[in-house]
Design a protein around this motif. Structure first.
Motif, short mmCIF file in Angstrom:
data_model
loop_
_atom_site.label_atom_id
_atom_site.label_comp_id
_atom_site.label_asym_id
_atom_site.label_seq_id
_atom_site.Cartn_x
_atom_site.Cartn_y
_atom_site.Cartn_z
N GLU A 153 -35.48 -0.58 -49.38
CA GLU A 153 -35.48 0.88 -49.45
C GLU A 153 -34.44 1.48 -48.52
O GLU A 153 -33.73 2.43 -48.88
N GLU A 154 -34.31 0.94 -47.31
CA GLU A 154 -33.31 1.45 -46.38
C GLU A 154 -31.90 1.18 -46.88
O GLU A 154 -30.99 2.00 -46.70
N THR A 155 -31.70 0.02 -47.52
CA THR A 155 -30.38 -0.27 -48.09
C THR A 155 -30.04 0.70 -49.20
O THR A 155 -28.92 1.22 -49.27
N ARG A 156 -31.00 0.96 -50.08
CA ARG A 156 -30.75 1.92 -51.15
C ARG A 156 -30.47 3.31 -50.60
O ARG A 156 -29.65 4.05 -51.12
N ARG A 157 -31.17 3.67 -49.53
CA ARG A 157 -30.95 4.98 -48.93
C ARG A 157 -29.52 5.11 -48.40
O ARG A 157 -28.88 6.16 -48.54
N LEU A 158 -28.99 4.03 -47.81
CA LEU A 158 -27.61 4.07 -47.32
C LEU A 158 -26.62 4.25 -48.47
O LEU A 158 -25.66 5.02 -48.37
N PHE A 159 -26.84 3.52 -49.57
CA PHE A 159 -25.96 3.68 -50.73
C PHE A 159 -26.05 5.09 -51.29
O PHE A 159 -25.03 5.70 -51.66
N MET A 160 -27.26 5.62 -51.38
CA MET A 160 -27.43 6.97 -51.91
C MET A 160 -26.76 8.00 -51.02
O MET A 160 -26.16 8.97 -51.51
N ARG A 161 -26.83 7.83 -49.72
CA ARG A 161 -26.15 8.76 -48.81
C ARG A 161 -24.64 8.69 -49.01
O ARG A 161 -23.94 9.71 -48.95
N SER A 162 -24.13 7.48 -49.25
CA SER A 162 -22.69 7.34 -49.49
C SER A 162 -22.29 8.06 -50.78
O SER A 162 -21.27 8.76 -50.82
N TYR A 163 -23.08 7.88 -51.86
CA TYR A 163 -22.78 8.57 -53.12
C TYR A 163 -22.89 10.09 -52.93
O TYR A 163 -22.08 10.85 -53.48
#
Length: 240
Positions: A153-163
């Motif tokens: 979940e934290e990894t996905r959150r980082l990708f989503m913040r980048s997008y």
């Protein structure tokens, strides 16, 4: 009564009518060419079925040996016929994932919104051609592959913040909300009852991130996240 005497000249024989030419068959190609095409088609279908049958989870040593032999691979590898078709089996994935976003400008007014990947929703811009759509789909599906954080979940959150930061810069807004939405598959009873696959009840929100324009200059990841650990120097003995 006078007898009929044979005449010296024989009567001419009637000419035979020429044989009609056979009508052309459905195959205008010669026999040898049809034979070669039949052999090639049988070989091609054999390779197409042999490669997937040699993959896990169910295979035999004989099938795997034949499929991985040079006799097969010289043909299957250049044509990329050695791929497996088990990525949706034995069970399909739980559902597709979509990222929906809304960009806000001055006064917290929406100035842009959309979702990706999208090919059918007329309310938002679609990605076309299919390759462009596929690239957006991979951005969503592979946003948990790189282990950038301890949990998925934290990894996905980082990708989503980048997008989200990319979209915020693109539209020049003040803030953005990016939401991860899962599109669940229809259950068998839903298919039998004629339920619409795009029914809003099949969409559920999983994760939401919010980014602001004043955060764009801040690093997304800690600067020391990828720093190698300090080298441990050997300890010397007691001074003489």
């Amino acid at each position: 009564m006078a007898k009929n005497k044979p005449t010296d000249q024989a009567e001419p024989k009637p000419k035979r009518a020429p044989k009609p030419k056979p009508a052309p068959g459905p195959w205008p190609f010669p026999y040898w060419l049809r034979l070669c095409l039949s052999v090639w088609l049988a070989w091609h279908m054999f390779v197409v079925f042999m490669a997937p049958l040699s993959l896990q989870p169910k295979t035999s040593l004989l099938t795997e040996t034949i499929a991985q032999s040079k006799l097969i691979r010289w043909y299957s590898d250049p044509l990329y016929l050695n791929g497996g078709y088990s990525f949706f089996s034995p069970d399909p994935p739980p559902g597709g994932r979509v990222y929906r976003y809304t960009v806000y400008g001055e006064g917290n007014q929406p100035i842009a919104e959309g979702e990706f990947p999208n090919r059918a929703n007329p309310n938002h811009a679609t990605q076309w051609p299919r390759l462009w759509y596929h690239r957006h789909m991979m951005l969503v599906d592979q946003s948990t592959f790189a282990p950038l954080a301890p949990t998925e979940e934290e990894t996905r959150r980082l990708f989503m913040r980048s997008y989200a930061r990319h979209l915020l810069r693109k539209h020049g807004g003040q803030s953005i909300k990016l939401e991860s939405v899962t599109h669940d598959l229809l259950m068998p009873d839903g298919v039998l009852s004629g339920q619409d696959p795009t029914d809003p009840e099949l969409y559920r929100s999983e994760l939401t991130v919010v980014e602001r324009a004043d955060q764009l200059d801040q690093p997304l990841l800690p600067e020391d996240m990828f720093q190698p650990p300090a080298e441990l120097l050997p300890q010397g003995g007691p001074a003489q």
